[in-house]
Write an enzyme that holds these catalytic residues in place. Structure first.
Site, PDB file in Angstrom:
ATOM      1  CB  CYS A 133      -0.927  -0.005   1.216  1.00  0.00           C
ATOM      2  SG  CYS A 133      -1.950   1.466   1.300  1.00  0.00           S
ATOM      3  CB  CYS A 136      -0.846   2.578   3.985  1.00  0.00           C
ATOM      4  SG  CYS A 136      -2.249   1.843   3.171  1.00  0.00           S
ATOM      5  CG  ASP A 137       2.944   1.312   4.543  1.00  0.00           C
ATOM      6  OD1 ASP A 137       2.469   1.813   5.573  1.00  0.00           O
ATOM      7  OD2 ASP A 137       2.732   0.145   4.189  1.00  0.00           O
TER       8      ASP A 137
END
Ligand code: NDP
Length: 308
Positions: A133, A136-137
């Site tokens: 992701c 997300c990261d």
């Protein structure tokens, strides 16, 4: 609590679209959003191809709007995970940590999840440089070098997003053919921070406590090389979330639920499937929403026939 008319499992575009339709038809509707509330779009950035948003919209914002729309018409929306379903007799039973819930119809909209390569070190280093992701990261890779595995639109999109943080982004595709649409491929290919490698199979992930590189094998020569990087982002497609329905509902060989032609009906009466969980072909938010609508209308007809 009594028996619900509809229980929707999964809170992505298919589930919310179904909820808007069933609630507006005055059907008592309960929804469990599952492990990833809002679904896959919550891990994406700009959505440019959902009609009605000419300037584009951020994925999480789009999902919040869908949720608000469903709730506005009375969908009982819960952030709970379904742990079991019993579809052996009416009313059907759906179980979560908070109890058992009974329903005349079930709409399955559990979507699909990111696939991993299946390497031992990949699993060991998950969360320590291995992720699926970028949204997300990506932030954790400021001024670092990352690789993105895959050659589809997801790989291009993730790579482009990662250029906001990383100094270098390498897209690694296992074959010479790219599945990405030409517009997405060109955007990535033209980006000064992005390098694209083809015919390179990722055979290992390197690093003790965190990722330090990937081992690549040339698909033609078999030659191996270690390619340094600080992070490995997977973008190699998805698998349908159908574990709950094994041996109960008909699926294809890779686990996508099978529905009747021109319908969302599964092999069990009153059980419908919408969105990516039954669609290995289009897998778009807009098509998921479309099949969510179909499932709702079919659930409505099923209940009308049941009650008459
Ligand atoms: P795709 O199935 O399109 O592409 C998957 C990619 O991963 C392929 O390059 C495939 O290689 C590769 N791959 C699969 N398994 C492995 C493996 N084990 N090891 C190495 N590589 C592997 O998936 P996407 O997630 O990219 O896209 C799914 C759908 O979502 C598409 O319809 C796409 O158009 C859409 N999408 C649209 C976006 C947009 O329009 N903004 C953004 C993201 C997705 P191979 O070709 O060799 O099988």
């Amino acid at each position: 609590m009594g028996t619900y008319d509809v229980i929707i499992i999964g809170g992505g575009p298919a589930g919310f679209s179904a909820g808007v339709y069933t609630a507006r038809a005055n059907l008592k509707t309960l929804m469990f959003e599952g492990e990833q509330p809002g679904g896959q779009l919550t891990t994406t950035t700009d959505v440019e191809n959902f009609v009605g948003f000419p300037e584009g919209i951020m994925g999480p914002e789009l999902m919040n709007r869908m949720r608000e729309q469903a709730k506005r018409f009375g969908v009982d929306d819960r952030f709970e995970i379904v742990t079991a379903v019993d579809l052996s007799s009416q009313p059907y039973k759906v179980t979560t940590a908070s109890g058992d819930y009974f329903t005349k119809t079930v709409i399955i909209a559990t979507g699909a999840s990111a696939k991993y390569l299946g390497l031992e070190n990949e699993r060991r280093l998950q969360g320590r440089g291995v992720t699926a992701c970028a949204t997300c990261d990506g932030f954790f890779y400021k001024d670092k070098e990352v690789v993105v595995i895959g050659g589809g639109d997801s790989a291009m999109e993730e790579a482009l997003f990662l250029t906001k943080f990383a100094t270098k982004v390498t897209i690694i595709n296992r074959s010479k053919r790219f599945r990405a649409s030409p517009i997405m491929f060109d955007r990535a290919n033209d980006h000064p921070k992005i390098t694209i490698l083809k015919n390179k199979k990722t055979v290992d992930v390197l690093g003790e406590d965190k990722v330090t590189g990937v081992r690549l094998e040339d698909a033609q020569t078999g030659e191996q090389e270690d390619y340094p990087c600080d992070g490995m982002f997977l973008a190699i497609g998805h698998k349908p979330n159908t574990g709950l329905f094994a041996d109960v509902l008909d699926m294809n060989e890779v686990g996508y639920l099978l529905t009747k032609p021109d319908s969302t009906a599964t092999n069990l009466p009153g059980v419908f499937a919408a969105g990516d969980v039954q669609d290995a072909k289009y897998r778009q938010a807009i098509t998921a929403a479309g099949t969510g609508c179909m499932a709702a209308l079919e659930a409505q007809h099923f209940i009308e026939n049941m009650d008459s």
